[in-house]
Motif scaffolding. Structure first.
Motif, PDB file in Angstrom:
ATOM      1  N   PHE A 178      42.551  35.718  48.337  1.00 11.07           N
ATOM      2  CA  PHE A 178      43.292  34.759  47.510  1.00 11.07           C
ATOM      3  C   PHE A 178      43.706  35.386  46.186  1.00 11.07           C
ATOM      4  O   PHE A 178      44.872  35.301  45.768  1.00 11.07           O
ATOM      5  CB  PHE A 178      42.426  33.521  47.235  1.00 11.07           C
ATOM      6  CG  PHE A 178      42.314  32.589  48.389  1.00 11.07           C
ATOM      7  CD1 PHE A 178      43.230  31.560  48.575  1.00 11.07           C
ATOM      8  CD2 PHE A 178      41.295  32.729  49.309  1.00 11.07           C
ATOM      9  CE1 PHE A 178      43.137  30.701  49.640  1.00 11.07           C
ATOM     10  CE2 PHE A 178      41.185  31.871  50.394  1.00 11.07           C
ATOM     11  CZ  PHE A 178      42.113  30.856  50.558  1.00 11.07           C
ATOM     12  N   LEU A 179      42.761  36.013  45.512  1.00 10.27           N
ATOM     13  CA  LEU A 179      43.047  36.553  44.186  1.00 10.27           C
ATOM     14  C   LEU A 179      43.908  37.808  44.250  1.00 10.27           C
ATOM     15  O   LEU A 179      44.824  37.982  43.448  1.00 10.27           O
ATOM     16  CB  LEU A 179      41.738  36.843  43.460  1.00 10.27           C
ATOM     17  CG  LEU A 179      40.796  35.635  43.314  1.00 10.27           C
ATOM     18  CD1 LEU A 179      39.605  35.995  42.448  1.00 10.27           C
ATOM     19  CD2 LEU A 179      41.535  34.444  42.717  1.00 10.27           C
ATOM     20  N   GLU A 223      47.422  36.658  45.202  1.00 10.67           N
ATOM     21  CA  GLU A 223      48.107  36.023  44.075  1.00 10.67           C
ATOM     22  C   GLU A 223      48.574  37.071  43.067  1.00 10.67           C
ATOM     23  O   GLU A 223      49.673  36.983  42.504  1.00 10.67           O
ATOM     24  CB  GLU A 223      47.161  35.013  43.425  1.00 10.67           C
ATOM     25  CG  GLU A 223      47.864  33.947  42.588  1.00 10.67           C
ATOM     26  CD  GLU A 223      47.894  34.293  41.127  1.00 10.67           C
ATOM     27  OE1 GLU A 223      48.578  33.578  40.375  1.00 10.67           O
ATOM     28  OE2 GLU A 223      47.257  35.274  40.716  1.00 10.67           O
ATOM     29  N   VAL A 282      44.677  28.709  41.997  1.00  9.89           N
ATOM     30  CA  VAL A 282      44.310  29.538  43.133  1.00  9.89           C
ATOM     31  C   VAL A 282      42.804  29.779  43.146  1.00  9.89           C
ATOM     32  O   VAL A 282      42.158  29.736  44.193  1.00  9.89           O
ATOM     33  CB  VAL A 282      45.069  30.879  43.089  1.00  9.89           C
ATOM     34  CG1 VAL A 282      44.547  31.837  44.160  1.00  9.89           C
ATOM     35  CG2 VAL A 282      46.556  30.642  43.280  1.00  9.89           C
ATOM     36  N   SER A 283      42.236  30.004  41.964  1.00 13.43           N
ATOM     37  CA  SER A 283      40.796  30.232  41.878  1.00 13.43           C
ATOM     38  C   SER A 283      40.010  29.000  42.297  1.00 13.43           C
ATOM     39  O   SER A 283      38.973  29.101  42.959  1.00 13.43           O
ATOM     40  CB  SER A 283      40.403  30.637  40.455  1.00 13.43           C
ATOM     41  OG  SER A 283      40.981  31.870  40.105  1.00 13.43           O
ATOM     42  N   ARG A 312      52.609  37.592  42.209  1.00 12.82           N
ATOM     43  CA  ARG A 312      53.058  37.431  40.823  1.00 12.82           C
ATOM     44  C   ARG A 312      53.602  38.748  40.280  1.00 12.82           C
ATOM     45  O   ARG A 312      54.625  38.780  39.596  1.00 12.82           O
ATOM     46  CB  ARG A 312      51.915  36.936  39.948  1.00 12.82           C
ATOM     47  CG  ARG A 312      51.494  35.505  40.235  1.00 12.82           C
ATOM     48  CD  ARG A 312      50.353  35.040  39.326  1.00 12.82           C
ATOM     49  NE  ARG A 312      50.799  34.956  37.947  1.00 12.82           N
ATOM     50  CZ  ARG A 312      50.399  35.764  36.978  1.00 12.82           C
ATOM     51  NH1 ARG A 312      49.555  36.745  37.238  1.00 12.82           N
ATOM     52  NH2 ARG A 312      50.841  35.607  35.737  1.00 12.82           N
ATOM     53  N   VAL A 350      40.972  26.658  44.444  1.00 13.62           N
ATOM     54  CA  VAL A 350      41.074  26.556  45.901  1.00 13.62           C
ATOM     55  C   VAL A 350      40.164  27.578  46.573  1.00 13.62           C
ATOM     56  O   VAL A 350      39.423  27.269  47.524  1.00 13.62           O
ATOM     57  CB  VAL A 350      42.535  26.763  46.354  1.00 13.62           C
ATOM     58  CG1 VAL A 350      42.608  26.854  47.876  1.00 13.62           C
ATOM     59  CG2 VAL A 350      43.411  25.623  45.848  1.00 13.62           C
ATOM     60  N   ALA A 351      40.210  28.815  46.066  1.00 14.19           N
ATOM     61  CA  ALA A 351      39.404  29.885  46.648  1.00 14.19           C
ATOM     62  C   ALA A 351      37.913  29.594  46.528  1.00 14.19           C
ATOM     63  O   ALA A 351      37.150  29.810  47.475  1.00 14.19           O
ATOM     64  CB  ALA A 351      39.740  31.217  45.974  1.00 14.19           C
ATOM     65  N   SER A 373      51.067  31.167  34.897  1.00 17.86           N
ATOM     66  CA  SER A 373      49.973  31.603  35.760  1.00 17.86           C
ATOM     67  C   SER A 373      49.451  30.459  36.612  1.00 17.86           C
ATOM     68  O   SER A 373      49.194  29.367  36.119  1.00 17.86           O
ATOM     69  CB  SER A 373      48.835  32.157  34.898  1.00 17.86           C
ATOM     70  OG  SER A 373      47.735  32.470  35.694  1.00 17.86           O
ATOM     71  N   ARG A 374      49.350  30.744  37.891  1.00 18.47           N
ATOM     72  CA  ARG A 374      48.743  29.769  38.813  1.00 18.47           C
ATOM     73  C   ARG A 374      47.331  30.211  39.150  1.00 18.47           C
ATOM     74  O   ARG A 374      46.730  29.710  40.092  1.00 18.47           O
ATOM     75  CB  ARG A 374      49.568  29.668  40.087  1.00 18.47           C
ATOM     76  CG  ARG A 374      50.987  29.230  39.877  1.00 18.47           C
ATOM     77  CD  ARG A 374      51.659  28.942  41.218  1.00 18.47           C
ATOM     78  NE  ARG A 374      51.558  30.056  42.145  1.00 18.47           N
ATOM     79  CZ  ARG A 374      52.416  31.074  42.183  1.00 18.47           C
ATOM     80  NH1 ARG A 374      53.414  31.112  41.329  1.00 18.47           N
ATOM     81  NH2 ARG A 374      52.269  32.051  43.053  1.00 18.47           N
ATOM     82  N   ARG A 375      46.804  31.164  38.386  1.00 26.78           N
ATOM     83  CA  ARG A 375      45.526  31.773  38.711  1.00 26.78           C
ATOM     84  C   ARG A 375      44.386  30.750  38.753  1.00 26.78           C
ATOM     85  O   ARG A 375      43.515  30.812  39.612  1.00 26.78           O
ATOM     86  CB  ARG A 375      45.209  32.872  37.698  1.00 26.78           C
ATOM     87  CG  ARG A 375      44.083  33.810  38.109  1.00 26.78           C
ATOM     88  CD  ARG A 375      44.528  34.658  39.290  1.00 26.78           C
ATOM     89  NE  ARG A 375      43.515  35.620  39.672  1.00 26.78           N
ATOM     90  CZ  ARG A 375      43.451  36.868  39.221  1.00 26.78           C
ATOM     91  NH1 ARG A 375      44.361  37.310  38.381  1.00 26.78           N
ATOM     92  NH2 ARG A 375      42.511  37.664  39.625  1.00 26.78           N
ATOM     93  N   ALA A 381      37.246  34.900  39.481  1.00 24.09           N
ATOM     94  CA  ALA A 381      37.613  33.559  39.930  1.00 24.09           C
ATOM     95  C   ALA A 381      36.878  32.497  39.128  1.00 24.09           C
ATOM     96  O   ALA A 381      37.468  31.494  38.700  1.00 24.09           O
ATOM     97  CB  ALA A 381      37.291  33.403  41.415  1.00 24.09           C
TER      98      ALA A 381
END
Length: 408
Positions: free
Chosen positions: A82-83, A86, A115-116, A90, A118-119, A110-112, A20
């Motif tokens: 979260f990870l 995701e 997401v990271s 995906r 937010v996480a 990639s929305r990684r 993350a």
């Protein structure tokens, strides 16, 4: 085996936490800091538990090592769903488009990173909360007040005030000024009587020696009464002999006497006022789930009358449900502790009352009423294990007894 499982879990969570962070920043020094923290926290835990006292003795050093591990793992644990989620979304969507629909041109940006981000923001909440609980929360003393009504309360005791404390765990203390503040706060309540419901120490009587003078300043005009908790017996220490263990218990009993407590070992006393009286009953520890069952209600009540108004001191609230409630002698008010409210939870009066403690104990914090009888489960004065408190603050309870029925 348990340590091996813990090590694997710790490593996996650390790796996911790093993923993350790696998605959010490319600064290598941050990577080094993250892994440096992971190694330092784990190394300190190994060092603390590889040395020190015999038995399941939790020293302040061990407690803080556990606390930092807990905070670090909580941080990484929040990142995990979260990870992983995701990745699953995906991967599944990509497989569907490319495999079933034969869409070779499929591309999903990639929305990684988002997401990271937010996480990481959410993971910072339990991490910072647990650190705050270790730094400040463990001494965030609160006075909780209750007024309880009883139709058969002797008139002379209408308005009688009881202060209850529980679970001191003096072996964990590391700030004399904060403890002195709490002692003064107890005395400021000016209650008629003070009742302590067990666990004065973590393991050994010697933990209380530095605090005798401080706790000796506790005041109550009608006396100070106490019972033993499961930690007071020294059951979690590998003693060199049975005699050494018994000597430790005798020393703790002596310390309580020096402080001014009247320790009730399956005994009773009467509190008298204007020719009327209350029966005060105190039992030794009695708890479900493998805890010592030394409490004896029959013995403790052998000198009181069936129609007496009764207040019971018993450390573990599981005793109330298992034996006290169904006892024909009818204990009007029971005072307990033991659970600490797990030292973690969320409480917003009138809205939310939650802690992991509720998964183990039906009665885990505050006032409960069943079958015309009350119990107060004090959240504890001190702390044990995790060296802090989050949301479930150290408690000083003040209970006022009132005669009659509560008005609407």
């Amino acid at each position: 085996m348990r340590w091996a499982i813990f090590a694997i879990l710790y490593i996996l969570l650390t790796v996911y936490g790093f993923q993350a962070i790696k998605r959010v920043t490319k600064k290598t020094w941050i990577y080094y800091v993250f892994f440096g923290m992971a190694i330092l926290i784990a190394g300190n835990l190994v060092f603390q538990f590889a040395s020190g006292d015999a038995g399941r003795v939790l020293t302040p050093g061990k407690s803080y090592a556990f606390g930092f591990v807990l905070a670090f793992m909580a941080f990484n644990l929040v990142l995990l769903p979260f990870l992983v989620g995701e990745d699953i979304i995906r991967g599944s969507f990509g497989l569907y488009k490319k495999g079933l629909k034969k869409d070779k041109s499929f591309y999903m940006p990639s929305r990684r990173k988002f997401v990271s981000q937010v996480a990481l923001g959410l993971a910072a909440i339990p991490f910072s909360s647990l650190l705050y609980g270790m730094y400040q929360g463990k001494y965030n003393f609160r006075v909780l007040r209750y007024v309880l009504h009883f139709e058969d309360l002797p008139e002379a005791f209408d308005g009688y005030k009881i202060t209850q404390i529980s679970d001191v765990h003096s072996g964990s203390f590391d700030d004399k000024e904060k403890i002195e503040y709490a002692i003064n706060l107890i005395n400021e309540q000016k209650s008629d009587v003070l009742m302590f419901t067990g666990d004065m120490v973590n393991n050994k009587a010697s933990e209380m020696r530095p605090w005798k003078e401080t706790f000796g300043r506790l005041k109550a005009k009608d006396g100070k009464f106490s019972v033993l908790g499961n930690h007071d017996y020294g059951d979690y220490v590998d003693w060199e002999s049975a005699e050494a263990k018994q000597k430790n218990l005798e020393e703790l009993i002596g310390i309580q006497k020096e402080i001014g407590f009247d320790l009730l070992l399956n005994e009773s006393r009467y509190l008298e006022k204007e020719g009327q009286r209350l029966a005060l009953v105190g039992v030794e520890n009695w708890g479900k789930g493998g805890f010592k069952k030394a409490g004896d209600l029959e013995k403790a009540t052998s000198q009181i009358q069936p129609d007496d108004f009764k207040i019971l001191l018993t450390h573990d609230p599981s005793h109330w449900e298992a034996e006290v409630l169904k006892d024909p002698k009818h204990f009007h008010l029971t005072l307990s502790g033991h659970t600490h409210g797990m030292q973690f939870g969320i409480e917003i009066p009138g809205w939310v009352k939650w802690s992991p403690a509720k998964w183990r104990y039906k009665h885990w914090a505050g006032i409960y009423k069943e079958m015309g009888q009350y119990i107060n489960v004090n959240r504890g004065f001190g702390y044990l294990g995790y060296p802090g408190r989050v949301g479930i603050w150290p408690e000083i309870t003040v209970i006022e007894l009132k005669k009659g029925t509560k008005s609407a």
